[in-house]
Write a protein that holds these residues in place. Sequence first.
Motif, mmCIF file in Angstrom:
data_model
loop_
_atom_site.group_PDB
_atom_site.id
_atom_site.type_symbol
_atom_site.label_atom_id
_atom_site.label_comp_id
_atom_site.label_asym_id
_atom_site.label_seq_id
_atom_site.Cartn_x
_atom_site.Cartn_y
_atom_site.Cartn_z
ATOM 1 N N ARG A 256 1.627 7.754 -2.137
ATOM 2 C CA ARG A 256 2.346 6.990 -1.186
ATOM 3 C C ARG A 256 3.707 6.731 -1.638
ATOM 4 O O ARG A 256 4.780 6.713 -1.075
ATOM 5 N N LEU A 257 3.834 6.407 -3.087
ATOM 6 C CA LEU A 257 4.806 5.960 -3.873
ATOM 7 C C LEU A 257 5.999 6.707 -3.351
ATOM 8 O O LEU A 257 7.201 6.628 -3.525
ATOM 9 N N GLU A 258 5.733 8.184 -3.434
ATOM 10 C CA GLU A 258 6.483 9.382 -3.230
ATOM 11 C C GLU A 258 7.117 9.224 -1.598
ATOM 12 O O GLU A 258 8.573 9.267 -1.505
ATOM 13 N N LYS A 259 6.197 9.228 -0.855
ATOM 14 C CA LYS A 259 6.546 9.338 0.622
ATOM 15 C C LYS A 259 7.069 7.925 1.237
ATOM 16 O O LYS A 259 7.913 7.963 2.054
ATOM 17 N N ASN A 260 6.071 6.948 1.274
ATOM 18 C CA ASN A 260 6.333 5.934 1.700
ATOM 19 C C ASN A 260 5.950 4.567 0.807
ATOM 20 O O ASN A 260 4.828 4.194 1.095
ATOM 21 N N PRO A 261 6.789 4.237 0.040
ATOM 22 C CA PRO A 261 6.449 2.998 -1.058
ATOM 23 C C PRO A 261 5.843 1.830 -0.366
ATOM 24 O O PRO A 261 5.061 1.091 -0.923
ATOM 25 N N LEU A 262 6.387 1.378 0.902
ATOM 26 C CA LEU A 262 5.863 0.473 1.831
ATOM 27 C C LEU A 262 4.345 0.191 1.750
ATOM 28 O O LEU A 262 3.913 -0.734 1.689
ATOM 29 N N ARG A 263 3.815 1.405 2.053
ATOM 30 C CA ARG A 263 2.326 1.412 2.376
ATOM 31 C C ARG A 263 1.424 1.085 0.930
ATOM 32 O O ARG A 263 0.213 0.682 1.304
ATOM 33 N N VAL A 264 2.041 0.953 -0.296
ATOM 34 C CA VAL A 264 1.186 0.733 -1.421
ATOM 35 C C VAL A 264 0.814 -0.686 -1.279
ATOM 36 O O VAL A 264 -0.307 -1.187 -1.514
ATOM 37 N N LEU A 265 1.892 -1.478 -0.471
ATOM 38 C CA LEU A 265 1.494 -2.951 -0.161
ATOM 39 C C LEU A 265 0.457 -3.284 0.591
ATOM 40 O O LEU A 265 -0.324 -4.403 0.668
ATOM 41 N N ASP A 266 -0.186 -2.094 1.608
ATOM 42 C CA ASP A 266 -0.921 -2.158 2.358
ATOM 43 C C ASP A 266 -2.498 -1.721 1.814
ATOM 44 O O ASP A 266 -3.542 -1.821 2.470
ATOM 45 N N CYS A 267 -2.379 -1.275 0.496
ATOM 46 C CA CYS A 267 -3.736 -0.775 0.029
ATOM 47 C C CYS A 267 -4.848 -1.695 -0.307
ATOM 48 O O CYS A 267 -4.628 -2.835 -0.651
ATOM 49 N N LYS A 268 -6.008 -1.248 0.182
ATOM 50 C CA LYS A 268 -7.296 -2.065 0.224
ATOM 51 C C LYS A 268 -7.977 -2.024 -1.323
ATOM 52 O O LYS A 268 -8.857 -2.874 -1.518
ATOM 53 N N VAL A 269 -7.510 -1.400 -2.095
ATOM 54 C CA VAL A 269 -8.283 -1.262 -3.395
ATOM 55 C C VAL A 269 -7.596 -2.391 -4.238
ATOM 56 O O VAL A 269 -6.650 -2.754 -4.015
ATOM 57 N N GLU A 270 -8.682 -2.966 -4.990
ATOM 58 C CA GLU A 270 -8.506 -4.289 -5.710
ATOM 59 C C GLU A 270 -7.524 -4.261 -6.479
ATOM 60 O O GLU A 270 -6.618 -5.167 -6.484
ATOM 61 N N ASP A 271 -7.413 -3.455 -7.481
ATOM 62 C CA ASP A 271 -6.174 -3.130 -8.536
ATOM 63 C C ASP A 271 -4.915 -3.110 -7.998
ATOM 64 O O ASP A 271 -3.926 -3.840 -8.130
ATOM 65 N N CYS A 272 -4.790 -2.132 -6.672
ATOM 66 C CA CYS A 272 -3.683 -2.115 -6.054
ATOM 67 C C CYS A 272 -3.119 -3.485 -5.628
ATOM 68 O O CYS A 272 -1.918 -3.618 -5.528
ATOM 69 N N LYS A 273 -3.885 -3.910 -4.998
ATOM 70 C CA LYS A 273 -3.663 -5.277 -4.385
ATOM 71 C C LYS A 273 -3.201 -6.347 -5.245
ATOM 72 O O LYS A 273 -2.262 -7.218 -4.985
ATOM 73 N N GLU A 274 -3.807 -6.357 -6.381
ATOM 74 C CA GLU A 274 -3.768 -7.314 -7.440
ATOM 75 C C GLU A 274 -2.040 -6.888 -7.908
ATOM 76 O O GLU A 274 -1.402 -7.994 -8.157
ATOM 77 N N ILE A 275 -1.829 -5.609 -8.079
ATOM 78 C CA ILE A 275 -0.465 -5.306 -8.638
ATOM 79 C C ILE A 275 0.513 -5.630 -7.385
ATOM 80 O O ILE A 275 1.740 -6.082 -7.690
#
Length: 312
Positions: free
Chosen positions: A94-113
């Motif tokens: 996602r970071l390459e295509k649409n970094p905004l979507r990383v904000l939407d991730c439901k994975v705990e670690d990603c959410k924390e970051i």
Amino acid sequence: MFYLTPVFRYEKPQSGRLREHHQFGIEYYGSFSAYADAEVISVAKSLFDELGVTQLELHLNSIGCPECRKGYSAALKEYFHRFDDRLCPTCLERLEKNPLRVLDCKVEDCKEIAKGAPLVTDYLCEHCVEHREKLHKALQSMGISYVDDPYIVRGLDYYTGTVFEFVSTAIGSQGTVCGGGRYNNLCQEIGGKEIPAVGFGMGIERLIMVMENSALSFGEAPSGQIYIAPIGEQQNLLALRIVDELRKKGISASTDIMEKSLKAQMKYADKCGFRYVVVLGDEEAEKGEVTVKCMATKEQTVMKIEDLYKLF
Ligand SMILES: [Zn+2]
Ligand SMILES: [Zn+2]
């Protein structure tokens, strides 16, 4: 414009999501104004109010126009790349295509970051800031409360500016029952004119789930108004005509189309909850007069066949 339609998911559905579901939505075309956003949101809100769904929060954000998003995307990329070793594989993509979507991730670690990521509101251009403030004022004026939520990004590239979600506090992680926003460039992107638009989509099954969890009533199924019970073939033909005429007057009428006995017909009419039942025999047909039985009061009235519609 509004629609109510089945929607099919192509990829493997995540848990709690369906391969086929039904969606209701509205789309408002032709206004750039934040007042249109407010009106669209208020339509969804009134619908929830009408259904008695109260455990809902309106989450609101602006993801900016393509102009301000350039700077924001760059800032997100730079921030998230510091955590390349902790982000999930999907987010790295996602970071390459649409970094905004990383904000939407439901994975705990990603959410924390994501909690420490730069906020879109710090990157909005003057025009987008103005639009956002105008929408806030309009909602306040209508008494619609909202939560400013910088993590709502809606996962779709076509959104410009306003994005929003109605989130249920009655169901778990799949709590979004309605999502929408503004998409000023979508018409043009798919080959049309430049027409600004704002709208929302609402999952019917999700909504029903919320209503069930809140123990809300769905109301009584509407029942028919009048049942004509003919005795014999000749009267069956007449009954078909009477019912047809009543229906043309907007009355919900029904008759025997299974060639059942009178007893079976009466049982059926009672089970279906018709308000009135009329028995149509030779004598009634001859006189052009019938006895109308009100099922609730058991009261009987004699009246002319052509006057039946006056009951309603
Ligand atoms: Zn902007
Ligand atoms: Zn992730």
